[in-house]
Write an enzyme that holds these catalytic residues in place. Structure first.
Site, PDB file in Angstrom:
ATOM      1  N   TYR A 152      -1.540  -3.558  -6.906  1.00 50.54           N
ATOM      2  CA  TYR A 152      -1.266  -4.343  -5.707  1.00 50.54           C
ATOM      3  C   TYR A 152      -2.322  -4.240  -4.604  1.00 50.54           C
ATOM      4  CZ  TYR A 152       1.393  -6.959  -2.381  1.00 50.54           C
ATOM      5  OH  TYR A 152       1.792  -7.940  -1.515  1.00 50.54           O
ATOM      6  N   HIS A 167     -10.675  -2.559  11.220  1.00 53.14           N
ATOM      7  CA  HIS A 167      -9.557  -3.393  10.742  1.00 53.14           C
ATOM      8  C   HIS A 167      -9.309  -4.489  11.774  1.00 53.14           C
ATOM      9  CE1 HIS A 167      -5.066  -3.436   9.261  1.00 53.14           C
ATOM     10  NE2 HIS A 167      -5.793  -4.333   8.627  1.00 53.14           N
ATOM     11  N   ARG A 198       0.842  -1.200   0.000  1.00 52.40           N
ATOM     12  CA  ARG A 198       0.000   0.000   0.000  1.00 52.40           C
ATOM     13  C   ARG A 198       0.876   1.249   0.000  1.00 52.40           C
ATOM     14  NH1 ARG A 198      -1.777   0.779   4.327  1.00 52.40           N
ATOM     15  NH2 ARG A 198      -1.157  -1.058   5.498  1.00 52.40           N
ATOM     16  N   SER A 212      -1.430  -3.622  10.274  1.00 54.08           N
ATOM     17  CA  SER A 212      -1.033  -4.505   9.177  1.00 54.08           C
ATOM     18  C   SER A 212       0.229  -5.287   9.534  1.00 54.08           C
ATOM     19  CB  SER A 212      -0.769  -3.668   7.927  1.00 54.08           C
ATOM     20  OG  SER A 212      -1.941  -2.950   7.598  1.00 54.08           O
ATOM     21  N   ARG A 217       2.188 -12.217  -0.579  1.00 58.48           N
ATOM     22  CA  ARG A 217       0.864 -12.569  -0.058  1.00 58.48           C
ATOM     23  C   ARG A 217       0.279 -13.788  -0.750  1.00 58.48           C
ATOM     24  NH1 ARG A 217      -1.667  -8.863   3.946  1.00 58.48           N
ATOM     25  NH2 ARG A 217       0.011  -7.380   4.278  1.00 58.48           N
ATOM     26  N   GLY A 232       0.009 -20.135  18.450  1.00 54.19           N
ATOM     27  CA  GLY A 232      -1.005 -20.952  19.128  1.00 54.19           C
ATOM     28  C   GLY A 232      -1.077 -20.653  20.619  1.00 54.19           C
ATOM     29  N   ASP A 233       0.075 -20.333  21.209  1.00 46.63           N
ATOM     30  CA  ASP A 233       0.078 -20.081  22.654  1.00 46.63           C
ATOM     31  C   ASP A 233      -0.653 -18.799  23.031  1.00 46.63           C
ATOM     32  OD1 ASP A 233       1.410 -22.396  23.700  1.00 46.63           O
ATOM     33  OD2 ASP A 233       3.207 -21.697  22.646  1.00 46.63           O
ATOM     34  N   ASN A 234      -0.990 -17.982  22.052  1.00 53.77           N
ATOM     35  CA  ASN A 234      -1.788 -16.788  22.362  1.00 53.77           C
ATOM     36  C   ASN A 234      -3.160 -17.159  22.935  1.00 53.77           C
ATOM     37  OD1 ASN A 234       0.272 -15.101  21.549  1.00 53.77           O
ATOM     38  ND2 ASN A 234      -0.462 -14.947  19.438  1.00 53.77           N
ATOM     39  N   LYS A 263      -9.672  -2.476   1.453  1.00 57.62           N
ATOM     40  CA  LYS A 263      -9.427  -1.333   2.335  1.00 57.62           C
ATOM     41  C   LYS A 263     -10.198  -0.088   1.871  1.00 57.62           C
ATOM     42  CE  LYS A 263      -6.836  -3.377   5.307  1.00 57.62           C
ATOM     43  NZ  LYS A 263      -5.916  -4.400   4.957  1.00 57.62           N
ATOM     44  N   ASP A 279      -9.302  -9.876   8.701  1.00 57.64           N
ATOM     45  CA  ASP A 279      -8.792  -8.528   8.411  1.00 57.64           C
ATOM     46  C   ASP A 279      -9.808  -7.418   8.656  1.00 57.64           C
ATOM     47  OD1 ASP A 279      -6.429  -7.104   7.446  1.00 57.64           O
ATOM     48  OD2 ASP A 279      -7.633  -6.554   5.703  1.00 57.64           O
ATOM     49  N   CYS A 281       0.686  -7.523  11.798  1.00 52.57           N
ATOM     50  CA  CYS A 281       0.930  -7.661  13.238  1.00 52.57           C
ATOM     51  C   CYS A 281       0.155  -8.825  13.852  1.00 52.57           C
ATOM     52  CB  CYS A 281       0.608  -6.360  13.961  1.00 52.57           C
ATOM     53  SG  CYS A 281       1.790  -5.052  13.574  1.00 52.57           S
TER      54      CYS A 281
HETATM   55  P1  GTP Z   1      -2.366  -7.776   7.304  1.00 50.17           P
HETATM   56  O1  GTP Z   1      -2.875  -8.816   6.379  1.00 50.17           O
HETATM   57  O2  GTP Z   1      -1.273  -6.933   6.723  1.00 50.17           O
HETATM   58  O3  GTP Z   1      -3.445  -6.905   7.880  1.00 50.17           O
HETATM   59  O4  GTP Z   1      -1.558  -8.545   8.500  1.00 50.17           O
HETATM   60  P2  GTP Z   1      -2.023  -9.432   9.764  1.00 50.17           P
HETATM   61  O5  GTP Z   1      -2.340  -8.545  10.921  1.00 50.17           O
HETATM   62  O6  GTP Z   1      -3.047 -10.413   9.368  1.00 50.17           O
HETATM   63  O7  GTP Z   1      -0.654 -10.191  10.171  1.00 50.17           O
HETATM   64  P3  GTP Z   1      -0.252 -11.738  10.036  1.00 50.17           P
HETATM   65  O8  GTP Z   1      -1.085 -12.635  10.908  1.00 50.17           O
HETATM   66  O9  GTP Z   1      -0.175 -12.090   8.611  1.00 50.17           O
HETATM   67  O10 GTP Z   1       1.222 -11.712  10.666  1.00 50.17           O
HETATM   68  C1  GTP Z   1       2.252 -10.903  10.152  1.00 50.17           C
HETATM   69  C2  GTP Z   1       3.593 -11.377  10.643  1.00 50.17           C
HETATM   70  O11 GTP Z   1       3.628 -11.411  12.071  1.00 50.17           O
HETATM   71  C3  GTP Z   1       3.921 -12.786  10.148  1.00 50.17           C
HETATM   72  O12 GTP Z   1       5.258 -12.832   9.720  1.00 50.17           O
HETATM   73  C4  GTP Z   1       3.716 -13.633  11.375  1.00 50.17           C
HETATM   74  O13 GTP Z   1       4.518 -14.779  11.364  1.00 50.17           O
HETATM   75  C5  GTP Z   1       4.038 -12.693  12.534  1.00 50.17           C
HETATM   76  N1  GTP Z   1       3.258 -13.037  13.748  1.00 50.17           N
HETATM   77  C6  GTP Z   1       1.926 -13.276  13.808  1.00 50.17           C
HETATM   78  N2  GTP Z   1       1.534 -13.624  15.062  1.00 50.17           N
HETATM   79  C7  GTP Z   1       2.658 -13.596  15.817  1.00 50.17           C
HETATM   80  C8  GTP Z   1       2.918 -13.864  17.215  1.00 50.17           C
HETATM   81  O14 GTP Z   1       2.029 -14.195  18.001  1.00 50.17           O
HETATM   82  N3  GTP Z   1       4.208 -13.715  17.622  1.00 50.17           N
HETATM   83  C9  GTP Z   1       5.214 -13.342  16.772  1.00 50.17           C
HETATM   84  N4  GTP Z   1       6.446 -13.231  17.261  1.00 50.17           N
HETATM   85  N5  GTP Z   1       5.007 -13.108  15.453  1.00 50.17           N
HETATM   86  C10 GTP Z   1       3.749 -13.217  14.983  1.00 50.17           C
HETATM   87  C1  SPV Z   2      -2.963  -4.559   5.136  1.00 48.21           C
HETATM   88  O1  SPV Z   2      -1.993  -3.913   4.708  1.00 48.21           O
HETATM   89  O2  SPV Z   2      -3.509  -4.297   6.229  1.00 48.21           O
HETATM   90  C2  SPV Z   2      -3.488  -5.689   4.338  1.00 48.21           C
HETATM   91  C3  SPV Z   2      -2.978  -5.866   2.991  1.00 48.21           C
HETATM   92  O3  SPV Z   2      -4.355  -6.392   4.806  1.00 48.21           O
HETATM   93  S1  SPV Z   2      -3.699  -4.790   1.836  1.00 48.21           S
HETATM   94  O4  SPV Z   2      -4.780  -5.492   1.168  1.00 48.21           O
HETATM   95  O5  SPV Z   2      -2.661  -4.437   0.845  1.00 48.21           O
HETATM   96  O6  SPV Z   2      -4.194  -3.615   2.498  1.00 48.21           O
HETATM   97 MN    MN Z   3      -4.936  -5.665   6.927  1.00 47.18          MN
END
Ligand code: GTP
Ligand code: SPV
Ligand code: MN
Length: 583
Positions: A198, A227, A70, A249, A367, A492-494, A207, A278, A251
């Site tokens: 993209y 979000h 983005r 994003s 992605r 998973g431990d979350n 979005k 999302d 995270c």
């Molecule tokens: P968007 O699609 O951009 O909105 O991202 P998202 O919030 O869905 O993030 P996603 O779950 O794809 O995780 C992004 C990155 O954070 C990945 O590389 C994951 O491996 C890492 N990640 C996710 N959960 C955890 C966690 O609990 N601990 C750690 N250390 N890393 C994490």
């Molecule tokens: C984000 O950036 O929060 C995403 C990917 O989920 S995008 O569709 O590019 O916004």
């Molecule tokens: Mn997102």
């Protein structure tokens, strides 16, 4: 013909006159249409078929090298008054924005096909769902919209019935970052996006519509467009609570949405059900609770870091019918990214021979696009027309220091402050520096279609007599120890943290009150089998008074930056906490 379809046809004609396509194709969403488009893209090199034995019906798309995320600095909210877009958005006057972008659209589809995509965000029969039509010259966008939304004939029928839809005009243009704009006209329910192919820049249902335009509509109509992931947590008694969580994003939303419980939890009977990863649209129901739907039909997830260890549900669903964007490939033509324990990349995300010295093999924002129903944990209630009831709202960010693993807000107003005060280290999901802490209220900094001060006020307004609002929490999976490693195992431990959260919701467990909110006592958090040192748990649950005083000062200054529009209730709440920390 209905007047809505007249209006749609008229708009399509106008756009065609402006952009001059060779052909116009109305997408019906059929399988035959999808096959035809795939063949076309393979012939043109837009899609590269992957290993058909290990990944049937999977394709790789390589985007232009300067079009991989983005672009927040090129994203505008164009309200008549600048103040209504707020300091949180880039603003341009609507007439100027239309003129600027229409000049780029003029003649841009010559030699190309213009696709008209009617789509529905949310289950087709849900009163909370909303429709839109995206016009694009990118078959890759069509293929992604087909996975991410309910696209085609049923959506068109709903548009005709409802009489309203969001207009989205998109062209990849020349893919030149100097000629790229993502423009939103909330009052006209219109989006114009030029020069990027993209993700969030181009799949306008996501979005642009489901957050920027929808948040604007939600404010006037009394609901929330957020979000957030939505996940159902089923305890051993068979009771399911739904949690909505906003993390910025990249995270951890996709990961939390489809987590697999730790072994001990699985044995006891815990289950996790994915509703969305999302975006969440929430509306107060007749019972006073917030009811939520996932407006999307698929996942556009971050590939790097996805593995059998971190997210087995995701890995399993990516074995077929998936589009991969900007990942690497192995000698066997399998998709590959950093974090996969096996396989060796031979081509990097740009299609060059892979050389470790040249940076990562897969782009950090590479992605996958996949149907939600391919996820083994997909909730049987994900498509319920009335949505699912939300028991807890969880905010979170990527903070290597200061912010504890979890804390609970005392009440709704405090919860809104916790969301408004969120901050997180930036990631590769947007162009620009990575790892810089910035304020990202409710994870909506790049996505709120109006002034944040008004948005905070809108959040506060849900606290009405009779409302049964969710409890609000804040989590941080990303705290690091002095050795630079994550203190908390995450993934998973979350669930261990979610268990405490839901016990709080049910009034089953106590908490330790602090100035910033209620924290678990170390003994109330199940860390069995994690091998965590007790001093690590203490660190994860520690409230550093000096650090938090500085943080609260920054939060106060941040709220002040929105001027007189900032709700006084939030400023009061901030001062109350600052005073408690000082006292
Ligand atoms: P968007 O699609 O951009 O909105 O991202 P998202 O919030 O869905 O993030 P996603 O779950 O794809 O995780 C992004 C990155 O954070 C990945 O590389 C994951 O491996 C890492 N990640 C996710 N959960 C955890 C966690 O609990 N601990 C750690 N250390 N890393 C994490
Ligand atoms: C984000 O950036 O929060 C995403 C990917 O989920 S995008 O569709 O590019 O916004
Ligand atoms: Mn997102």
């Amino acid at each position: 013909m209905s007047s809505t379809l007249d209006a749609l046809n008229q708009w399509v004609d106008e756009v065609a006159r402006l952009t001059q396509p060779d052909r116009i194709h109305w997408c019906d969403g059929s399988d035959a249409e999808a096959r035809q488009l795939n063949d076309l893209m393979v012939a043109r090199g837009d899609l590269i078929p992957l290993n058909d034995k290990t990944h049937p019906n999977c394709f790789l798309h390589r985007s232009s090298k300067s079009d991989v995320a983005r672009v927040e600095h090129l994203t505008f909210v164009c309200t008549p008054e600048r103040e209504d877009a707020g300091p949180n958005n880039h603003w341009m006057a609507p007439a100027e924005a239309h003129a600027k972008v229409d000049a780029l659209f003029a003649g841009c589809m010559r030699g190309r096909t213009m696709y008209v995509i009617p789509y529905c965000m949310g289950p087709i029969d849900s009163p909370i769902s909303r429709c839109g039509v995206e016009i694009t010259d990118s078959p890759y966008v069509v293929a992604n919209m087909r996975i991410m939304t309910r696209m085609g004939a049923p959506a068109l029928a709903r548009i005709e019935r409802e009489g309203t839809f969001v207009k989205g005009l998109h062209s990849t243009g020349e893919l030149d970052p100097e000629r790229r704009f993502i423009m939103h006209f909330p009052e006209e329910l219109t989006i114009k996006s030029y020069g990027s192919g993209y993700g969030g820049n181009a799949l306008l249902g996501k979005k642009c519509h489901a957050l920027r335009i929808a948040s604007y509509q939600a404010r006037t109509e009394g609901w929330l467009a957020e979000h957030m992931l939505i996940v159902g947590i089923e305890n051993p008694k068979g009771e399911t609570h739904y949690v909505a969580a906003a993390f910025p994003s990249a995270c951890g939303k996709t990961n939390l949405a489809m987590l697999i419980p730790p072994e001990g939890y699985r044995e006891k009977g815990w289950k996790v059900w994915t509703v969305g990863d999302d975006i969440c649209w929430m509306k107060p129901g007749a019972d006073g609770r917030l009811w939520a739907i996932n407006p999307e039909a698929g996942f556009f997830g971050v590939a790097p870091g996805t593995s059998q260890k971190t997210n087995p549900n995701a890995l399993a669903m990516l074995g077929h019918d998936t589009i991969f964007t900007n990942v690497a490939v192995t000698v066997d033509n399998d998709p590959w990214w950093e974090g996969l324990p096996t396989g060796t990349p031979v081509k990097d995300w740009q299609g060059n021979d892979y050389q470790p010295g040249n940076g990562p093999a897969a782009h950090p924002n590479s992605r996958f696009t996949v149907r939600a129903s391919q996820c083994a944990s997909f909730s049987p209630h994900a498509e319920d027309a009335h949505g699912v009831p939300i028991s807890a709202i969880v905010f979170g960010g990527r903070r290597e220091s200061l912010v504890p693993l979890v804390f609970e807000a005392r009440d709704w107003t405090h919860g809104v402050l916790v969301g408004a005060a969120m901050a997180s280290e930036t990631t590769a999901a947007a162009t620009g520096a990575v790892g810089v802490v910035r304020r990202d209220p409710m994870a909506m900094k790049p996505f709120c279609g109006y002034n944040f001060a008004d948005y905070f006020g809108h959040w506060l307004s849900f606290d009405q007599p009779g409302a049964k609002l969710p409890k609000v929490f804040h989590v941080n999976w990303f705290r690091k120890g002095s050795d630079g490693k994550f203190l908390w195992p995450g993934f998973g431990d979350n669930l261990r943290v979610l268990e405490w959260i839901l016990d709080r919701v049910d009034g089953k467990v106590g908490a330790q009150p602090t100035a910033i909110g209620n924290l678990p006592r170390a003994a109330d958090l199940d860390t069995q089998g994690l091998g965590l040192e007790p001093h690590h748990v203490d660190e994860l649950l520690h409230v550093d008074r000096d650090g938090w005083q500085r943080e609260m000062d920054e939060i106060g200054a941040y709220l002040d930056s929105y001027g007189a529009r900032t709700p006084e209730a939030l400023r009061r709440e901030q001062r109350k906490i600052a005073d408690a920390l000082a006292g």
